[in-house]
Motif scaffolding. Structure first.
Motif, PDB file in Angstrom:
ATOM      1  N   THR A 174      -1.638   4.871   0.691  1.00  0.00           N
ATOM      2  CA  THR A 174      -0.564   4.814  -0.303  1.00  0.00           C
ATOM      3  C   THR A 174       0.524   3.823   0.043  1.00  0.00           C
ATOM      4  O   THR A 174       0.902   2.967  -0.735  1.00  0.00           O
ATOM      5  N   ASN A 175       1.051   3.877   1.265  1.00  0.00           N
ATOM      6  CA  ASN A 175       2.151   2.983   1.646  1.00  0.00           C
ATOM      7  C   ASN A 175       1.858   2.170   2.911  1.00  0.00           C
ATOM      8  O   ASN A 175       2.749   1.683   3.567  1.00  0.00           O
ATOM      9  N   GLY A 176       0.605   2.042   3.252  1.00  0.00           N
ATOM     10  CA  GLY A 176       0.285   1.270   4.450  1.00  0.00           C
ATOM     11  C   GLY A 176       0.871   1.913   5.701  1.00  0.00           C
ATOM     12  O   GLY A 176       0.744   3.115   5.912  1.00  0.00           O
ATOM     13  N   SER A 205       2.679  -3.449   5.239  1.00  0.00           N
ATOM     14  CA  SER A 205       3.784  -2.692   4.642  1.00  0.00           C
ATOM     15  C   SER A 205       3.753  -2.790   3.118  1.00  0.00           C
ATOM     16  O   SER A 205       4.414  -3.626   2.509  1.00  0.00           O
ATOM     17  N   VAL A 206       2.967  -1.898   2.485  1.00  0.00           N
ATOM     18  CA  VAL A 206       2.812  -1.913   1.034  1.00  0.00           C
ATOM     19  C   VAL A 206       4.126  -1.568   0.331  1.00  0.00           C
ATOM     20  O   VAL A 206       4.470  -2.154  -0.698  1.00  0.00           O
ATOM     21  N   LYS A 207       4.876  -0.628   0.885  1.00  0.00           N
ATOM     22  CA  LYS A 207       6.147  -0.219   0.292  1.00  0.00           C
ATOM     23  C   LYS A 207       7.105  -1.401   0.196  1.00  0.00           C
ATOM     24  O   LYS A 207       7.752  -1.627  -0.833  1.00  0.00           O
ATOM     25  N   MET A 253      -1.671  -3.390  -6.658  1.00  0.00           N
ATOM     26  CA  MET A 253      -0.815  -2.437  -5.954  1.00  0.00           C
ATOM     27  C   MET A 253      -1.310  -0.997  -6.080  1.00  0.00           C
ATOM     28  O   MET A 253      -1.242  -0.231  -5.124  1.00  0.00           O
ATOM     29  N   ASN A 254      -1.808  -0.630  -7.253  1.00  0.00           N
ATOM     30  CA  ASN A 254      -2.151   0.771  -7.502  1.00  0.00           C
ATOM     31  C   ASN A 254      -3.607   1.115  -7.249  1.00  0.00           C
ATOM     32  O   ASN A 254      -3.952   2.295  -7.141  1.00  0.00           O
TER      33      ASN A 254
END
Length: 454
Positions: free
Chosen positions: A450-452, A308-310, A440-441
């Motif tokens: 982008t957001n996992g 969960s990158v977000k 992160m980027n």
């Protein structure tokens, strides 16, 4: 099974981080009572020279304690990741792996420190009038490294599963025991600095045993089965890949502080005593940053395991806000009334020592926000599984602290010595922010998109 612990992959990140950080902060403050009780009781009942003896070993204590904390936290990052992913079988294997590695490294550290302690104290310019007491104190602490290891490993495992409250309860018991034993050994048996060290080791061992009993009685998810002891080499490799850099990170910081102590020792035992008292005051206030770092390591690891990158981004943002708000309040306190805590540690030459304490506290208070960034981002990045990058920030700390300490020593400047820490924090904070945005980027986008999974 997750519901028995604290799943940090769901819920409001700000609330989760605050509720997880607070018990760790309180626990860390109580852990400071180990050394603080030593300093208060030694300073009050034995004298300033004994206080300086205990204080002169503070950086070596930090080297030992920091290595143990960094290593056990690093070994259990994989535990948190497996827990976050819901893989309980692999999670238990990581617990076995962490236990085996911790015991081996702990035994090696005990031997190394006890063999090389006298040359190390000599290298640090320990004043001759406090050398014997300093050596006796730190040798006993070195002999108790495995007691430190037991508590820190088991509390790291519990925190990896989202339980930050139980380690706190055991630390409170242990800190109170330490104070009682300090009084018994120092006032009752007149053991001086040695008595303080014995009390510390017994108290640390007690907190570790209490953690073990609790896990056996109340945490069935950690009850090991025969197959759990067959640990794949990949687990050991991953734990070493994360754990050793985390341990070295603390060690690099400690080497820098030893350079500061060496420059300070040249200035004489009175300023060593003042710096010791000021350092104890600082440590109480800054335990909040250590707690935030511990929280972000667990939060980052669980959410990395869940992909969960977000939520990882949201967590860093929330913790940064918490850290900034706390920094302003802490700086206001420590720069105005903090110096009066000197009365806790000193019973002779109070006014002379307090003026030097005030210089130290004003030097560091201005730089609390960089210190918050260092702890939050370094530990958070380590929780994501990156061991080497945060260690580079430790090298930046070493350079900043070491250069300022050497210059201050050459100039015989106490104020210069006090500014060594802030120089280290500022350099490391700048580097860690750059690392965070790169991870992160750039890197996590390659791993998850982008957001996992979000």
């Amino acid at each position: 099974m997750k519901s028995m612990q604290n799943d940090m992959t769901v819920g409001n990140p700000m609330k989760i981080i605050l509720s997880f950080t607070l018990p760790i902060f309180i626990g860390n403050v109580f852990q400071q009572f180990y050394n603080m009780a030593d300093a208060v009781i030694v300073g009050k009942f034995v004298g300033n020279k004994a206080l300086a003896a205990v204080g002169s070993t503070g950086t070596i204590m930090f080297l030992i304690y920091g290595f143990v904390v960094g290593m056990t936290a690093g070994f259990t990052v994989l535990t948190a990741q497996k827990f976050g992913a819901g893989d309980m079988k692999s999670m238990r294997k990581t617990v076995v792996g962490a236990g085996v590695l911790s015991f081996i490294v702990g035994a090696l550290l005990t031997v190394l420190f006890m063999v090389f302690m006298k040359p190390l104290l000599t290298l640090m310019n320990t004043p001759s009038d406090i050398f014997a007491d300093a050596y006796a104190y730190i040798m006993i602490v070195s002999g108790g490294i495995l007691a430190q290891m037991l508590y820190n490993l088991l509390s790291s495992i519990l925190r990896a599963l989202g339980n930050s409250k139980l380690p706190l309860y055991f630390l409170i018991i242990s800190a109170l025991l330490n104070i009682v034993l300090d009084l018994v050994f120092i006032m009752g048996f007149h053991m001086g600095a040695k008595g303080a060290a014995v009390a510390t080791v017994i108290a640390q061992g007690t907190s570790g045993v209490l953690c073990l009993f609790y896990i056996i009685a109340k945490v069935p998810v950690l009850h090991l089965k025969r197959e759990d002891f067959y640990v794949e080499s990949d687990i050991y490799k991953t734990q070493l890949r994360i754990g050793i850099p985390m341990a070295l990170q603390y060690s690099i910081t400690a080497i820098g502080t030893m350079m500061v102590q060496s420059s300070l020792n040249i200035l004489g035992s009175t300023l060593v005593a003042a710096y010791t008292a000021a350092g104890k005051i600082e440590q109480v206030v800054t335990q909040a940053y250590v707690a935030m770092g511990t929280t972000m390591a667990t939060y980052g690891a669980q959410n990395m395991g869940a992909g969960s990158v977000k939520r990882i981004r949201e967590g860093f943002r929330a913790c940064t806000i918490i850290g900034a708000v706390y920094s302003v309040a802490a700086a206001a306190f420590i720069m105005t009334v903090g110096k009066y805590m000197t009365y806790l540690f000193v019973s002779e030459d109070v006014n002379v020592i307090m003026s030097s304490v005030e210089v130290y506290l004003k030097c560091i208070g201005v730089f609390f926000i960089p210190l918050a960034i260092v702890n939050i981002y370094r530990n958070g990045i380590q929780g994501l599984g990156y061991g080497l990058l945060p260690m580079l920030a430790g090298v930046a700390e070493l350079i900043g602290r070491g250069v300022v300490a050497v210059i201050a020593g050459e100039m015989r400047s106490y104020t210069g010595v006090c500014l060594a820490g802030p120089a280290a924090w500022s350099l490391a904070a700048a580097l860690l922010i750059v690392m965070y945005f790169f991870i992160m980027n750039v890197h996590l986008k390659k791993v998850f998109g982008t957001n996992g999974k979000d």
